[in-house]
Design an enzyme around this catalytic site. Structure first.
Site, PDB file in Angstrom:
ATOM      1  N   ASP A  75       0.857  -1.184   0.000  1.00 32.69           N
ATOM      2  CA  ASP A  75       0.000   0.000   0.000  1.00 32.69           C
ATOM      3  C   ASP A  75       0.894   1.236   0.000  1.00 32.69           C
ATOM      4  O   ASP A  75       1.695   1.430   0.924  1.00 32.69           O
ATOM      5  CB  ASP A  75      -0.847   0.073   1.283  1.00 32.69           C
ATOM      6  N   HIS A  79      -2.735   5.629  -1.511  1.00 33.19           N
ATOM      7  CA  HIS A  79      -3.913   4.752  -1.427  1.00 33.19           C
ATOM      8  C   HIS A  79      -4.993   5.346  -0.531  1.00 33.19           C
ATOM      9  O   HIS A  79      -6.168   5.031  -0.694  1.00 33.19           O
ATOM     10  CB  HIS A  79      -3.461   3.389  -0.886  1.00 33.19           C
TER      11      HIS A  79
HETATM   12 MN    MN Z   1      -3.997  -2.594  -0.032  1.00 33.67          MN
END
Ligand code: MN
Length: 256
Positions: A75, A79
């Site tokens: 991530d 994000h």
């Molecule tokens: Mn993710």
């Protein structure tokens, strides 16, 4: 002898090993399933282009279809709404993807309570016993959850209230965001607990860590082969331009 020579010699003799922490990536790899009205990404699929046939007699190749956040993945700060102006996955300096592993083993606690949450006191106890978290560390939350990663139902562990998987409290996430770690790594489908949508703020690991320019790593396995300290983690997401995350191959370099 340079440090690289020393590393290569240790790899050759087996004094140092490379452990693959990556879950297999296939159409059966469990992916996050958000409830309505939210949209979901697609799981991995392979679309055959040729397979040593009329479309390519000497070669096989496929198109891949998948979401950015499928299987073992990173991530990026971009994000989350709190990090939306921050790093996309392509702009993360590679030096920040390689760092010392600090593994906190809560396998026993999670076996008792799948909704177990890490609190500041857990991190503070680790620091009291082991010293400060090294700058640039990957803090790894070992839970044993990867034993379910070939069974999507068990992996999600959902009931009428949604999924029940371990994570971090809001206070714990704030503690981590204020630390010098590079990111937080888990065995579950996402870096937040299954019930984290009901915390304040919702999804506090995403909220605080991605908002503090730290990263998440998910769906790791083989953490039983990584010592509590003394290993190095190498995370290798694809440099998807503008991407909010990417499937990643993740290795641990460990003393044998
Ligand atoms: Mn993710």
């Amino acid at each position: 002898m340079t440090v690289i020579d020393s590393l290569l010699a240790a790899l050759a003799t087996g004094e140092v090993e490379i452990i693959d922490l990556t879950a297999p990536l296939s159409p059966d790899t469990p992916v996050l399933q958000l409830p309505s009205p939210f949209a979901n990404t697609i799981p991995l699929s392979l679309e055959k282009v040729s397979d040593f046939d009329a479309d390519g007699p000497f070669w096989g190749w496929n198109n891949i279809h998948t979401g950015e956040h499928t299987g073992t993945h990173l991530d990026a700060p971009a994000h989350w709404v709190t990090g939306r102006d921050g790093h996309t996955v392509d702009t993360i300096p590679p030096s920040r993807l390689v760092g010392p592993a600090v593994v906190l083993d809560f396998t026993a606690e999670v076996a008792e309570d799948p909704d177990f949450l890490l609190e500041p006191e857990h991190f503070e106890k680790h620091v009291a016993d082991n010293g400060p978290l090294p700058d640039g560390a990957w803090l790894v939350f070992r839970t044993g959850w990867s034993r379910f990663n070939r069974d999507a139902v068990a992996f999600a562990n959902a009931d009428g209230d949604g999924p029940h998987t371990p994570g971090v409290s809001a206070e714990g996430a704030q503690w981590l965001a204020a630390s010098g770690i590079t990111g937080f790594a888990v065995e579950t489908v996402g870096v937040d607990a299954g019930q984290a949508g009901g915390l304040e703020p919702p999804f506090p690991v995403h909220h605080f860590l991605l908002g503090a320019d730290k990263f998440g790593l998910t769906q790791l396995q083989n953490l039983d082969r990584v010592p509590a300290t003394g290993a190095v983690i190498v995370a290798s997401p694809l440099p998807i331009v503008g991407g909010t995350g990417s499937p990643a191959r993740v290795f641990a370099i460990v003393p044998a």
